[in-house]
Design an enzyme around this catalytic site. Structure first.
Site, short mmCIF file in Angstrom:
data_model
loop_
_atom_site.label_atom_id
_atom_site.label_comp_id
_atom_site.label_asym_id
_atom_site.label_seq_id
_atom_site.Cartn_x
_atom_site.Cartn_y
_atom_site.Cartn_z
CD GLU A 1 -2.14 1.43 2.87
OE1 GLU A 1 -2.40 2.58 3.26
OE2 GLU A 1 -2.19 0.41 3.61
CG ASP B 1 -0.07 7.07 -1.22
OD1 ASP B 1 -1.24 7.46 -1.37
OD2 ASP B 1 0.86 7.83 -0.91
CG ASP C 1 -5.62 1.37 2.94
OD1 ASP C 1 -5.46 2.50 2.44
OD2 ASP C 1 -5.77 1.17 4.16
CD GLU D 1 -3.37 4.14 -1.82
OE1 GLU D 1 -3.56 5.36 -1.99
OE2 GLU D 1 -3.04 3.67 -0.70
#
Length: 218
Positions: free
Chosen positions: A33, A37, A106, A109
């Site tokens: 994650e 991101d 989450d 990502e």
């Protein structure tokens, strides 16, 4: 799954980890994650920079924020039907964690990071961009609506009034389901509004939006 993601994994264990929430134990998707991101922000920023050559930095920043915010990522995750594939611990499973925006965002990502690690950045960008195309097309060309906190601040400053103040009133819930309660206050006590959300910033934005709504109808 490969058809929806537009990527066939050479290392399926990466996808498996990307869809494993921390409540299900280790290894989980938290590290993926983190990487995902950054990748999502880069891919979206690159696309906006190329498509809107005359947009200034502020416009590009607001557009990117609109595209990568939690609710937008969760919406993409739902379209990809990731919720049914996320591995959750008993507590999260019982509370319907597969429907929660934060968990879906989450996971999305993490999947982006998994694709990158599996096949490299070019393949990752090729797979991810179609997910964001409808959202980018829906934005007014070269423009992006400012978030409620920015709009409220500009409304007040335009009338030579002080900036709004945000106060954290309460935090409740377990670590995996935290709820923040905040207030947004101006110089007029009657206009103060409260709101709650799964993140402090989200709660502040909603409180600001409620104050704005009252100001605009006052």
């Amino acid at each position: 799954m490969a058809d929806r993601l537009q990527h066939a994994f050479r290392h399926p264990e990466l996808l498996q980890q990307a869809l494993r929430h921390r409540s299900a134990g280790a290894p989980n998707n938290e590290r993926l994650e983190f990487l995902g991101d950054a990748l999502v922000n880069l891919i979206v920023a690159e696309a906006l920079h190329a498509r809107w050559p005359k947009a200034d930095e502020g416009t590009l920043t607001r557009a990117r924020a609109a595209l990568v915010r939690e609710s937008a990522l969760a919406g993409i995750a739902r379209e990809l039907q990731l919720g049914d594939r996320i591995e959750l611990g008993p507590g999260e499973l019982k509370s319907g964690g597969h429907r929660r925006d934060s968990i879906l965002a989450d996971a999305l990502e993490a999947v982006v990071a998994a694709i990158h690690l599996d096949a490299g950045f070019d393949a990752c960008r090729a797979a991810v961009m179609p997910w964001f195309e409808p959202l980018i097309e829906a934005l007014p060309t070269g423009k992006a609506e400012k978030d409620p906190k920015t709009r409220l601040q500009e409304w007040l400053q335009g009338r030579q009034l002080p900036r709004p103040a945000y106060r954290l009133l309460e935090t409740r819930g377990d670590d995996h389901a935290r709820v923040f309660v905040v207030s947004c206050e101006t110089t007029d006590p009657e206009l103060a509004e409260q709101a709650e959300g799964p993140a402090l910033r989200a709660a502040e934005q909603l409180a600001a939006e409620r104050v704005l709504a009252r100001l605009e109808t006052k």
